[in-house]
Design a protein around this motif. Structure first.
Motif, short mmCIF file in Angstrom:
data_model
loop_
_atom_site.label_atom_id
_atom_site.label_comp_id
_atom_site.label_asym_id
_atom_site.label_seq_id
_atom_site.Cartn_x
_atom_site.Cartn_y
_atom_site.Cartn_z
N LEU A 156 0.64 -1.08 -0.12
CA LEU A 156 -0.05 0.10 0.03
C LEU A 156 0.87 1.18 0.00
O LEU A 156 0.58 2.40 -0.80
CB LEU A 156 -0.80 0.14 1.02
CG LEU A 156 -2.07 -1.02 1.14
CD1 LEU A 156 -2.89 -1.12 2.51
CD2 LEU A 156 -3.05 -0.87 0.31
N THR A 165 -2.47 0.44 -8.71
CA THR A 165 -3.48 -0.38 -7.94
C THR A 165 -3.01 -1.55 -7.43
O THR A 165 -2.05 -2.26 -7.79
CB THR A 165 -4.36 -0.98 -9.14
OG1 THR A 165 -5.07 0.23 -9.83
CG2 THR A 165 -5.65 -1.73 -8.61
N VAL A 166 -3.69 -2.00 -6.36
CA VAL A 166 -3.29 -3.30 -5.55
C VAL A 166 -4.13 -4.38 -5.70
O VAL A 166 -5.40 -4.19 -5.58
CB VAL A 166 -2.99 -2.80 -3.97
CG1 VAL A 166 -2.95 -4.34 -3.20
CG2 VAL A 166 -1.76 -1.99 -3.96
N HIS A 167 -3.87 -5.28 -6.22
CA HIS A 167 -4.47 -6.55 -6.17
C HIS A 167 -4.36 -7.57 -5.14
O HIS A 167 -3.35 -8.01 -4.94
CB HIS A 167 -4.31 -7.38 -7.49
CG HIS A 167 -5.01 -6.81 -8.83
ND1 HIS A 167 -5.90 -7.05 -9.45
CD2 HIS A 167 -4.35 -5.58 -9.37
CE1 HIS A 167 -6.13 -6.07 -10.67
NE2 HIS A 167 -5.25 -5.27 -10.45
N ILE A 202 -8.84 -5.38 1.74
CA ILE A 202 -9.78 -4.02 1.25
C ILE A 202 -9.95 -3.10 2.04
O ILE A 202 -9.77 -1.99 1.94
CB ILE A 202 -10.97 -4.74 0.32
CG1 ILE A 202 -10.33 -5.71 -0.92
CG2 ILE A 202 -11.71 -3.54 -0.32
CD1 ILE A 202 -9.53 -5.08 -1.80
N ALA A 205 -7.05 -1.27 2.68
CA ALA A 205 -6.53 -0.35 1.55
C ALA A 205 -7.28 0.62 1.31
O ALA A 205 -7.06 1.76 1.06
CB ALA A 205 -6.75 -1.17 0.39
N THR A 212 -7.86 -0.78 -5.16
CA THR A 212 -7.64 -2.27 -4.92
C THR A 212 -8.84 -3.04 -5.79
O THR A 212 -9.86 -2.52 -5.67
CB THR A 212 -7.62 -2.46 -3.21
OG1 THR A 212 -9.22 -2.12 -2.74
CG2 THR A 212 -6.84 -1.65 -2.68
N SER A 214 -10.04 -7.28 -5.39
CA SER A 214 -9.89 -8.42 -4.59
C SER A 214 -10.41 -9.77 -5.18
O SER A 214 -11.34 -9.72 -6.07
CB SER A 214 -10.62 -8.56 -3.23
OG SER A 214 -11.81 -8.38 -3.40
#
Length: 280
Positions: A156, A165-167, A202, A205, A212, A214
């Protein structure tokens, strides 16, 4: 993101790939790359020539480069140099599917990944590997443990810095439990836990104002990590480690090793602190 990056080198192709990648990051962030060659006291010392070549690899990106030579056991020398020089990230290269570099992989890299108190960025030297920076898409596999939480925190922070973007991925690994029936109650429990884990991630985040995504996948852990990373065209995979007690139970042992050796994406390993582990 990082201020001082350490790249141990043995002059191999994978090490040069790590040097070039570290140089690109350092040039973009205007930070310093420390190039370290560890000399075996029982072998011929060709460190000066090797360091000159390594300086060219990293310096070709206009990064500031400091090169150093140490004599001794590689793992100990790498960790001591990192501790004594304010290093906040170590970048190491891997040879990939056929094994490991003579200095930088196998037991040395595994021990550095396990014992380093700073993040270790592992990158394969193969041409298929995507080495891009700044990061746009970051993948974090998680099982809800404190080690995975620390990895998520790091991901993060990087995402905020790079506007990435975070998966968040949780893998339901049914193989150890020999689950082959989708109606099996054990599978339902595993699915519910996996969804709770990604929901918690999530929520964390969202507090960080990071975009994010998920997902829950089924199958072999390392294969699903690699497959999903390819699907989303990830620039970075961030994984948590236990340190000396072993690798994260989601990403344990051979699974993590296979991800490090076969992923087409650089992998950042993050170790939880002693205080974090005690709170788990």
């Amino acid at each position: 993101m990082f201020e001082r990056i350490l790249v141990p080198t043995d002059g191999s192709g994978p090490a040069n790939a790590a040097l070039e990648y570290a140089g690109e990051i350092a040039a973009e962030e205007q930070v310093t790359v420390h190039v370290l060659h560890v000399v075996d006291p029982d072998e011929e010392d060709d460190a000066d020539e090797l360091l000159a070549e390594s300086r060219e690899w990293a310096g070709g990106t206009d990064a500031t480069v400091i090169d150093e030579k140490r004599t001794g056991e590689p793992r100990k020398a790498i960790l001591e140099y990192a501790a004594n020089n304010g290093i906040d990230a170590i970048v190491m290269g891997t040879r990939g599917r056929r094994g490991v570099g003579r200095l930088l992989l196998g037991s040395v890299t595994e021990s550095v990944v396990r014992d380093a108190t700073v993040p270790v960025l592992v990158v394969r030297g193969a041409s298929e590997v995507k080495r891009r920076y700044p990061f746009e898409t970051i993948l974090v596999p998680t099982d809800g443990s404190v080690h995975a939480e620390v990895a998520l925190e790091r991901a993060l922070a990087i995402a905020r810095h790079d506007d990435a973007t975070v998966h968040v991925l949780s893998v339901v690994d049914v193989t150890p439990a020999a689950i082959d029936d989708r109606n099996d109650l054990r599978l339902e429990r595993l699915e519910n836990y996996a969804r709770d884990v990604v929901d918690d991630a999530i929520a964390a985040a969202e507090k960080s104002s990071v975009d994010t995504v998920s997902t829950v996948q089924y199958g072999s852990i390392d294969k699903q990590i690699r497959t999903y990373a390819d699907e989303i065209d990830a620039d970075l995979i961030v994984m948590g480690t236990h340190g000396r007690s072993g690798l994260d139970r989601l990403l344990l042992g051979s699974a993590t090793e296979r991800v490090l050796r076969t992923a087409k994406t650089p992998v950042l390993t993050v170790r939880a602190s002693t205080d974090d582990r005690a709170a788990d």
